[in-house]
Scaffold this active site. Structure first.
Site, PDB file in Angstrom:
ATOM      1  N   HIS A 100       0.847  -1.204   0.000  1.00 17.23           N
ATOM      2  CA  HIS A 100       0.000   0.000   0.000  1.00 17.23           C
ATOM      3  C   HIS A 100       0.869   1.235   0.000  1.00 17.23           C
ATOM      4  O   HIS A 100       1.822   1.350   0.754  1.00 17.23           O
ATOM      5  CB  HIS A 100      -0.955  -0.006   1.196  1.00 17.23           C
ATOM      6  CG  HIS A 100      -0.294  -0.294   2.511  1.00 17.23           C
ATOM      7  ND1 HIS A 100      -0.010  -1.577   2.921  1.00 17.23           N
ATOM      8  CD2 HIS A 100       0.162   0.531   3.487  1.00 17.23           C
ATOM      9  CE1 HIS A 100       0.574  -1.530   4.098  1.00 17.23           C
ATOM     10  NE2 HIS A 100       0.703  -0.265   4.474  1.00 17.23           N
TER      11      HIS A 100
HETATM   12  P1  AMP Z   1       1.827   0.309   7.362  1.00 21.92           P
HETATM   13  O1  AMP Z   1       1.462  -1.128   7.186  1.00 21.92           O
HETATM   14  O2  AMP Z   1       2.691   0.547   8.550  1.00 21.92           O
HETATM   15  O3  AMP Z   1       2.404   0.922   6.125  1.00 21.92           O
HETATM   16  O4  AMP Z   1       0.514   1.125   7.637  1.00 21.92           O
HETATM   17  C1  AMP Z   1      -0.749   0.580   7.615  1.00 21.92           C
HETATM   18  C2  AMP Z   1      -1.751   1.711   7.604  1.00 21.92           C
HETATM   19  O5  AMP Z   1      -3.041   1.132   7.508  1.00 21.92           O
HETATM   20  C3  AMP Z   1      -1.754   2.557   8.863  1.00 21.92           C
HETATM   21  O6  AMP Z   1      -1.626   3.916   8.472  1.00 21.92           O
HETATM   22  C4  AMP Z   1      -3.108   2.281   9.527  1.00 21.92           C
HETATM   23  O7  AMP Z   1      -3.647   3.436  10.118  1.00 21.92           O
HETATM   24  C5  AMP Z   1      -3.940   1.812   8.368  1.00 21.92           C
HETATM   25  N1  AMP Z   1      -4.974   0.840   8.677  1.00 21.92           N
HETATM   26  C6  AMP Z   1      -4.948  -0.149   9.582  1.00 21.92           C
HETATM   27  N2  AMP Z   1      -6.050  -0.922   9.489  1.00 21.92           N
HETATM   28  C7  AMP Z   1      -6.793  -0.389   8.475  1.00 21.92           C
HETATM   29  C8  AMP Z   1      -8.022  -0.737   7.880  1.00 21.92           C
HETATM   30  N3  AMP Z   1      -8.700  -1.798   8.288  1.00 21.92           N
HETATM   31  N4  AMP Z   1      -8.491   0.019   6.863  1.00 21.92           N
HETATM   32  C9  AMP Z   1      -7.794   1.100   6.431  1.00 21.92           C
HETATM   33  N5  AMP Z   1      -6.625   1.470   6.950  1.00 21.92           N
HETATM   34  C10 AMP Z   1      -6.117   0.736   7.960  1.00 21.92           C
END
Ligand code: AMP
Ligand code: ZN
Length: 304
Positions: A222
């Site tokens: 992502h």
């Molecule tokens: P990272 O994996 O560290 O790059 O970041 C994961 C991102 O996903 C973080 O900014 C979280 O706030 C976000 N996040 C976690 N769970 C969800 C979810 N179910 N839907 C959307 N965003 C999410």
């Protein structure tokens, strides 16, 4: 005896149905045939055993087992500490649920459908907390943009006024899995992220960065598109801060350049240590003692 094998593709929202036994199975009244495989889309009707057991299949979130996935074992611990909101949210699971479409006097689903559902239980589960993005990206209510290659959702715990995630439909677990062949996809993700900024009412006023966490906590590649105000109650701790303001955050352009040069993305040793660095303002680089002090300080850089 096994009647059917169901395999769910969470990204595409499809179920592949293979008839294993001789009992006739049909999808929307088209017979599958023993040994054959067809695709079942949400809403289509699956019949097992001579039209006797109609099912539709839907992707849903099952909140019945709160925190179980995370509490289960030490290995569930994520590298980036989750904040309160994230901790308290129930473990999410994509359930492939077979809804019986029977008359009102049918016995309860659990009772009557059990033998059949036990036989067709899909080998699919996304119950672990780090699978949450795969669930969210499929939810039309959360999708703010989509095309044939990618989908954009709002970050559920935004760390700034504007924080989106661009995800490919293709299942790519992490940066480590990226190869040269993914370059065009990553360029498209960056392009879509850039369009999000352009269409944002604050797009001219705020600075944005597009990039990846070197060691992501959530599965499925992502791209973060995040405004640099960091004006958000969800930004709560040093790990949050340092994950977006140190080299832990790798610019999209740099990831693409690395892929084009080396055919893969290498994360430097010691990257996780960056999360422990002292809090430092990303604009003027002054060190701040605590998160509340940092947040107060950040206000001095806000234009409004
Ligand atoms: P990272 O994996 O560290 O790059 O970041 C994961 C991102 O996903 C973080 O900014 C979280 O706030 C976000 N996040 C976690 N769970 C969800 C979810 N179910 N839907 C959307 N965003 C999410
Ligand atoms: Zn500053």
């Amino acid at each position: 005896m096994l009647l059917l094998e169901l395999r769910a593709d969470c990204n595409k929202g499809l179920i592949s149905v293979k008839q294993l036994g001789t009992n006739p199975t049909s999808v929307d009244n088209v017979v599958v045939g023993k040994g054959n495989q067809v695709t079942l889309k949400p809403g289509q009707r699956l019949h097992m055993v001579n039209q006797l057991y109609p099912y539709t299949v839907s992707f849903s979130e099952d909140t019945s087992s709160p925190t179980s996935a995370r509490e289960g074992s030490k290995s569930n611990k994520r590298p980036l500490q989750r904040d309160e909101g994230e901790k308290e949210s129930p473990a999410r699971k994509v359930a492939v649920s077979s809804h019986r479409e029977r008359e009102a006097d049918d016995p309860p689903l659990a009772e009557k459908a059990k033998p059949a559902s036990a036989e067709v239980e899909p080998s699919f589960s996304a119950g672990h907390w780090n699978q949450g993005l795969k669930v969210s990206m499929q939810d039309p209510k959360l999708q703010v943009y989509k095309d044939e290659k990618v989908v954009v959702i709002k970050d559920k715990y935004p760390k700034a006024r504007h924080h989106w995630l661009v995800l490919p439909w293709e299942s790519i677990p992490s940066l480590k899995a990226l190869r040269l062949k993914h370059c065009d996809l990553l360029k498209h993700m960056q392009h879509v992220g850039g369009s999000m900024v352009q269409q944002c009412p604050d797009g001219q006023k705020l600075r944005f960065r597009l990039g990846y966490h070197a060691i992501p906590s959530m599965s499925h590649v992502h791209l973060h598109v995040i405004s640099q105000d960091f004006d958000s109650p969800c930004l709560k701790n040093k790990k949050h801060w340092n994950s977006f303001t140190t080299d832990y955050f790798i610019e999209s352009e740099d990831v693409i350049a690395m892929l084009e040069r080396d055919g893969k993305v290498a994360v430097k040793d010691g990257t996780s240590e960056l999360l422990k660095l002292p809090l430092r303002c990303h604009v003027c680089h002054k060190e701040q003692a605590t998160i509340p002090k940092l947040k107060d300080h950040l206000k001095t850089h806000l234009t409004s």
